[in-house]
Scaffold this motif. Structure first.
Motif, PDB file in Angstrom:
ATOM      1  N   LEU A 285       0.841  -1.187   0.000  1.00 50.91           N
ATOM      2  CA  LEU A 285       0.000   0.000   0.000  1.00 50.91           C
ATOM      3  C   LEU A 285       0.881   1.244   0.000  1.00 50.91           C
ATOM      4  O   LEU A 285       1.862   1.321   0.755  1.00 50.91           O
ATOM      5  N   ASP A 286       0.548   2.203  -0.815  1.00 50.11           N
ATOM      6  CA  ASP A 286       1.281   3.471  -0.854  1.00 50.11           C
ATOM      7  C   ASP A 286       0.654   4.402   0.181  1.00 50.11           C
ATOM      8  O   ASP A 286      -0.253   5.185  -0.121  1.00 50.11           O
ATOM      9  N   LEU A 287       1.150   4.317   1.415  1.00 51.10           N
ATOM     10  CA  LEU A 287       0.536   5.072   2.502  1.00 51.10           C
ATOM     11  C   LEU A 287       0.693   6.579   2.315  1.00 51.10           C
ATOM     12  O   LEU A 287      -0.204   7.356   2.677  1.00 51.10           O
ATOM     13  N   GLU A 288       1.825   7.001   1.759  1.00 47.74           N
ATOM     14  CA  GLU A 288       2.025   8.437   1.543  1.00 47.74           C
ATOM     15  C   GLU A 288       0.987   8.988   0.559  1.00 47.74           C
ATOM     16  O   GLU A 288       0.427  10.069   0.764  1.00 47.74           O
ATOM     17  N   GLU A 291      -2.395   9.028   2.323  1.00 46.47           N
ATOM     18  CA  GLU A 291      -2.450  10.119   3.306  1.00 46.47           C
ATOM     19  C   GLU A 291      -2.631  11.464   2.606  1.00 46.47           C
ATOM     20  O   GLU A 291      -3.371  12.332   3.084  1.00 46.47           O
ATOM     21  N   SER A 302      -3.582  10.756   9.703  1.00 45.72           N
ATOM     22  CA  SER A 302      -2.560   9.758   9.428  1.00 45.72           C
ATOM     23  C   SER A 302      -3.251   8.492   8.955  1.00 45.72           C
ATOM     24  O   SER A 302      -4.404   8.224   9.312  1.00 45.72           O
ATOM     25  N   VAL A 303      -2.563   7.711   8.114  1.00 41.76           N
ATOM     26  CA  VAL A 303      -3.117   6.477   7.572  1.00 41.76           C
ATOM     27  C   VAL A 303      -2.185   5.336   7.959  1.00 41.76           C
ATOM     28  O   VAL A 303      -0.969   5.414   7.738  1.00 41.76           O
ATOM     29  N   ARG A 304      -2.755   4.278   8.522  1.00 40.83           N
ATOM     30  CA  ARG A 304      -1.960   3.137   8.972  1.00 40.83           C
ATOM     31  C   ARG A 304      -2.472   1.849   8.335  1.00 40.83           C
ATOM     32  O   ARG A 304      -3.674   1.678   8.137  1.00 40.83           O
ATOM     33  N   ASP A 305      -1.543   0.979   8.030  1.00 43.13           N
ATOM     34  CA  ASP A 305      -1.854  -0.281   7.357  1.00 43.13           C
ATOM     35  C   ASP A 305      -2.115  -1.375   8.391  1.00 43.13           C
ATOM     36  O   ASP A 305      -1.210  -1.809   9.091  1.00 43.13           O
TER      37      ASP A 305
END
Length: 364
Positions: A285-288, A291, A302-305
């Motif tokens: 997953l491309d968290l950046e 987000e 913030s986004v967390r996997d």
């Protein structure tokens, strides 16, 4: 009958270490605005008493702007204000409480033992005590009983309901034996109550503004009426921002699509932690990127996997084991299913059955 507002644990001038300096300063400014919302509520409701149960300050170092706002806001309240200093803002000759010439309607308890303030014009008595250091282990309410004189008896106190606490322990037995009509308590940042111990109603309002993800949702004060034998206190939100945790299931969907559907319209004033859940393929997953997609919709996000990698459901179907036998049977059912809904039901059942056979808590 008395109109009462009960607040606690404002923690004014908290450092907000998790935020960038400019946002931390902005949050402290918002805390000062909270004081004026409290005053506005008190005057709108015609409150006779505003009871503030400690930790008004986060510590001994207070900005001048905060003291000015506090003096102006509390001085504008038409009712009486009572403050019982807590473990963060304990009373001493060098505390912020001693540095300010308080308005006439504000009373600060300064003794470690219970003090009594008679208010004959309101037909009530207010009791309170102060922390005079960062800890106290004595049960200040132990053995206390208010007189049976026909008056309304109230307590404002920073106290912890854990019996052996070093933060002002208080017990249900102390409250039940106190003869008080209402005990306005502080120290616990989550709202508790109102509850009853004997004839005494007690409550913690929680903090009026969250400062982290351990203080979720709406925050505020308690507002209502107190008379002998009848206490009605309701929660009133005062916070300008909330801390929220949202879960977004990305199973069988593009993560961007699933996230986009979960975002609020426009810009929310809240802090949000988004947890991505469900199953995903081998790709990461491309968290950046995710987000960045969420950032315009929140004050801070913030986004967390929290996803798990999708397991090939039929990988063990040819094994000469009970698991293989079960999977072959379920695969035959899948082939016999008449529509997509039936196929999805069979696959779901196979996953739960596989989880049970592998002694896992959740299906993969």
């Amino acid at each position: 009958m008395l109109k009462v507002i009960h607040g606690a644990d404002f923690h004014l001038d908290a450092p907000f270490h998790a935020l960038p300096p400019e946002k931390a300063a902005g949050r402290r400014a918002e805390q000062r605005e909270l004081l004026f919302r409290l005053a506005e509520l008190a005057n709108r409701e015609g409150a006779d008493l505003v009871l503030l149960s400690g930790d008004l300050f986060d510590g001994a170092e207070i900005y001048g702007e905060t003291l000015e706002a506090l003096e102006k806001a509390l001085g504008s309240i038409r009712g009486q204000v009572f403050i019982a200093p807590g473990n963060h803002d304990f009373w001493s000759a060098r505390s912020p409480y001693a540095a300010l010439e308080w308005p006439e309607n504000v009373h600060i308890f300064t003794e470690p033992h219970l003090e009594t303030v008679e208010l004959p014009e309101l037909g009530c008595t207010v009791y309170g005590a102060a922390f005079t250091g960062a800890h106290r282990s004595d049960r200040v309410l132990e053995g206390f009983h208010a007189p049976e004189d026909g008056k309304i008896h109230l307590l404002v106190l920073h106290a912890d309901g854990t019996p052996n606490s070093t933060y002002g322990p208080i017990t249900e037995e102390d409250l039940a034996g106190s003869g008080l009509d209402y005990a306005a308590l502080g120290h616990i940042h989550a709202r508790i109550g109102p509850r009853r111990a004997g004839a005494t109603v007690w409550a913690y309002p929680g903090c009026p503004e969250g400062r982290g993800f351990d203080e979720l949702g709406d925050k505020g004060v308690l507002c209502g009426s107190v008379e002998q034998g009848n206490v009605q206190m309701d929660f009133v939100p005062l916070c300008s921002r909330r801390y929220l945790i949202r879960e977004v299931d990305v199973t069988a969907r593009m993560p961007e699509e699933a996230l986009r559907e979960a975002l609020p319209e426009g810009e929310s004033p809240d802090f949000c932690r988004i947890l991505l859940t469900g199953e995903r393929g081998m790709e990461g997953l491309d968290l950046e990127k995710l987000e960045a997609l969420a950032r315009p919709h929140y004050y801070s996000v913030s986004v967390r996997d929290k996803t798990r990698m999708r397991q090939d459901l039929w990988a063990r179907a040819e094994e000469d084991t009970l698991t293989g036998l079960f999977l072959r049977a379920m695969r035959r059912r899948l082939e016999e299913a008449h529509d997509e809904e039936a196929r999805a039901a069979v696959e779901r059942a196979a996953r739960f059955g596989l989880a049970a056979l592998e002694n896992r808590e959740e299906p993969q």
